[in-house]
Design a protein around this motif. Structure first.
Motif, PDB file in Angstrom:
ATOM      1  N   VAL A  96       0.842  -1.203   0.000  1.00  0.00           N
ATOM      2  CA  VAL A  96       0.000   0.000   0.000  1.00  0.00           C
ATOM      3  C   VAL A  96       0.872   1.247   0.000  1.00  0.00           C
ATOM      4  O   VAL A  96       1.698   1.438   0.890  1.00  0.00           O
ATOM      5  N   ALA A 106      -3.614   5.077   4.542  1.00  0.00           N
ATOM      6  CA  ALA A 106      -2.841   3.831   4.472  1.00  0.00           C
ATOM      7  C   ALA A 106      -2.430   3.366   5.862  1.00  0.00           C
ATOM      8  O   ALA A 106      -2.470   2.161   6.161  1.00  0.00           O
ATOM      9  N   VAL A 117      -2.311  -5.617   4.578  1.00  0.00           N
ATOM     10  CA  VAL A 117      -1.174  -4.761   4.227  1.00  0.00           C
ATOM     11  C   VAL A 117       0.124  -5.552   4.306  1.00  0.00           C
ATOM     12  O   VAL A 117       0.640  -5.828   5.398  1.00  0.00           O
TER      13      VAL A 117
END
Length: 267
Positions: A96, A106, A117
């Motif tokens: 990300v 994020a 992630v």
């Protein structure tokens, strides 16, 4: 790099137009744009990435060609949109990259959904937005339709130390004009009212932080604190660069992203 734009309807009730580029399969690179922009802010970055890179780049709620509802602009709700997007696309995990406030989003994704992630790249991203920026008063006075001259003036909030193509600037003006006043206000309120992600939980994903030394919004001490709060995070400082790192230095950002992703794939 082969591309398509798909309108993805989410369980959260909005539809996000999403650019899908590169080969399917593997761990994709998810690109999250800043407040007031769109997925097209990555138009200068994408051609610099290896053709083998799988990319997911959505227009976020209220921005670009995405749905622009009356509400749902809290950081938590915007994060839920991103998680729902990956779910709808059948993506189990992604690298990300978030630019500016997209990097705040994020971080929240990495706290709320660590399983999604695989790695994190923060480009000119804040540690905290609890202190409302000076421009907030201007935003509160906005009404529809949002004035193009105001949008053009807003692009001067941050000094540029590198030449940026005129077509790119014009694209950002179009992004701003396309947003209704409620989205400008709602997203800013959501960012400023949120508890900073690194105060909510621990980010465990391998993390690269890119920051311009002449950033007038994000002081160096905050970037160093951000790096210290994320175990193993690596802070890279760009000299002669301001807050808009992605605008100013897409070539260097691409090189650093490729090197970082290569290093963690070999770890």
């Amino acid at each position: 790099m082969e591309t398509e734009v798909r309108r993805v309807a989410l369980r959260t009730g909005v539809t996000l137009p999403t650019l899908l580029a590169g080969p399917r399969g593997g761990v994709p690179l998810l690109l999250l744009h800043p407040w007031g922009e769109s997925r097209r802010t990555f138009d200068r970055l994408l051609p610099l990435l290896p053709p083998s890179t799988a990319v997911i780049a959505p227009d976020l709620r209220g921005q670009g060609a995405a749905d622009k509802p009356d509400g749902g602009y809290s950081l938590a709700q915007m994060t839920d949109d991103v998680a729902a997007l990956l779910e709808a696309l059948g993506v189990a995990t992604a690298c990300v990259l978030g630019s500016s406030s997209g990097g705040y989003l994020a971080q929240q994704l990495a706290v709320d959904h660590p399983e999604l992630v695989a790695s994190l790249i923060l480009v000119g991203a804040p540690l905290s937005l609890r202190s409302r920026p000076a421009v907030a008063a201007d935003v509160e006075r906005l009404s529809d339709p949002v004035d193009e001259l105001w949008v053009r003036d807003s692009l001067s909030w941050f000094r540029l130390l590198h030449a940026v193509p005129a077509w790119y600037i014009e694209d950002r003006v179009r992004d701003g004009v396309a947003m209704p006043a409620r989205a400008w206000k709602g997203i800013l309120d959501g960012l400023c009212q949120a508890v900073p992600p690194t105060e909510q939980g621990l980010i465990t994903a391998p993390t690269l932080i890119l920051w311009g030394v002449h950033d007038s919004l994000l002081p160096r001490r905050q970037q160093e604190t951000l790096a210290a709060r994320i175990p193993g995070a690596h802070l890279v400082i760009y000299e002669s660069t301001g807050h808009l790192v992605l605008w100013e230095c897409p070539e260097r950002v691409a090189a650093d992203v490729v090197e970082f992703l290569g290093s963690i794939s070999q770890a």
